[in-house]
Design an enzyme around this catalytic site. Structure first.
Site, mmCIF file in Angstrom:
data_model
loop_
_atom_site.group_PDB
_atom_site.id
_atom_site.type_symbol
_atom_site.label_atom_id
_atom_site.label_comp_id
_atom_site.label_asym_id
_atom_site.label_seq_id
_atom_site.Cartn_x
_atom_site.Cartn_y
_atom_site.Cartn_z
ATOM 1 N N TYR A 1 -7.087 -6.680 4.195
ATOM 2 C CA TYR A 1 -6.299 -6.967 2.999
ATOM 3 C C TYR A 1 -6.203 -5.733 2.117
ATOM 4 O O TYR A 1 -5.107 -5.356 1.659
ATOM 5 C CB TYR A 1 -6.920 -8.124 2.213
ATOM 6 C CG TYR A 1 -6.241 -8.371 0.881
ATOM 7 C CD1 TYR A 1 -5.026 -9.038 0.825
ATOM 8 C CD2 TYR A 1 -6.808 -7.923 -0.312
ATOM 9 C CE1 TYR A 1 -4.383 -9.254 -0.388
ATOM 10 C CE2 TYR A 1 -6.177 -8.128 -1.528
ATOM 11 C CZ TYR A 1 -4.966 -8.802 -1.563
ATOM 12 O OH TYR A 1 -4.327 -9.001 -2.762
ATOM 13 N N SER B 1 -2.159 -4.420 -5.332
ATOM 14 C CA SER B 1 -3.461 -4.921 -5.789
ATOM 15 C C SER B 1 -4.377 -3.745 -6.077
ATOM 16 O O SER B 1 -4.232 -2.670 -5.460
ATOM 17 C CB SER B 1 -4.102 -5.798 -4.702
ATOM 18 O OG SER B 1 -5.445 -6.101 -5.022
#
Length: 246
Positions: free
Chosen positions: A157, A144
């Site tokens: 995250y 990501s």
């Protein structure tokens, strides 16, 4: 492009993983559709594959459990007898304010690292023996832009996705020259994670140069291209509509 190749896609019951499964099948792959909790979602993916004349098979596992991952890969091998590529897409997230350092429970850190990082390692480890038997095999890990920018749905995250990028580079060394290992770092993607968090996600996305949000199909197409690029390994490819440029 993928005729007669067998590809394992983790997290294939929704979003990017589902789109990858459907696109791979359209290119001729036999797709092993992994799911953790949503059997209905995996069955929908399989139905989409079959409706377009493709072939697929559903397997269930908690990727944070090495024993379950081993069993999943064993079932896939019983079904097809070979494995050419892996898309490590299964992941977890948590919505948590970045500035709330005191409020993040240890359980959140443990869960996100267990699924997002150790889970990808377990899958690569279990698949290695079969991938190295092929002349041209590859793994793509789904990272990501949060792992690059440090900005994401939560601090754990973002850090877990940075770890995915590091894992990708280490695996590229560990599995060379037999298996190519790369990661894709998507920016904002219109998936179920947006539901109920639209305004926050738009803020996190910033002012994207191309003035659009990626679809799961956009990311799936990029992953397919990475799987077949024979000169690509150890790379983190950003696909974000210019999000990290803005």
């Amino acid at each position: 492009m993928f005729e007669q190749k067998v590809v394992l896609v983790t997290g294939g019951s929704s979003g990017i993983g589902q789109a990858v499964c459907i696109r791979l099948a359209a290119y001729g792959a036999k797709v092993i559709v992994h799911y953790s909790n949503s059997k209905a979602g995996a069955e929908y993916t399989l139905n989409c594959i079959r409706e377009q004349g493709g072939e697929g098979y559903i397997v269930q596992a908690d990727v944070s459990s090495e024993e379950e991952v081993k069993h999943m890969v064993a079932l896939a091998m019983q079904r097809y007898g070979e494995l050419h590529c892996v898309v490590n897409n299964a992941g977890a997230t948590e919505q948590w304010p970045l500035e709330d350092l005191d409020g993040i429970p240890d359980e959140v850190w443990d869960r996100l690292f267990a699924v997002n990082v150790k889970g990808m390692f377990y899958v690569a480890k279990a698949a290695r023996a079969y991938l190295i038997q092929q002349a041209d095999s590859a793994i793509v890990n789904v990272g990501s832009v949060a792992g690059t920018t440090g900005i994401g749905s939560s601090l754990p995250y973002a850090v877990s996705k940075a770890a995915v990028h590091g894992l990708t580079k280490s695996l590229a060394f560990a599995l060379a020259p037999h298996v190519r290992v790369n990661a894709i770092a998507p920016g904002a993607v219109d998936t179920r994670w947006w539901a109920g968090h639209e305004e926050k996600m738009r803020r996190l996305s910033g002012d994207m140069l191309l003035k659009r949000i990626s679809t799961p199909e956009d990311i799936a197409e990029s992953i397919c291209a990475m799987l077949v690029q024979r000169s690509l390994t150890g790379q983190i490819i950003t696909v974000d509509n210019g999000q990290t440029m803005a």
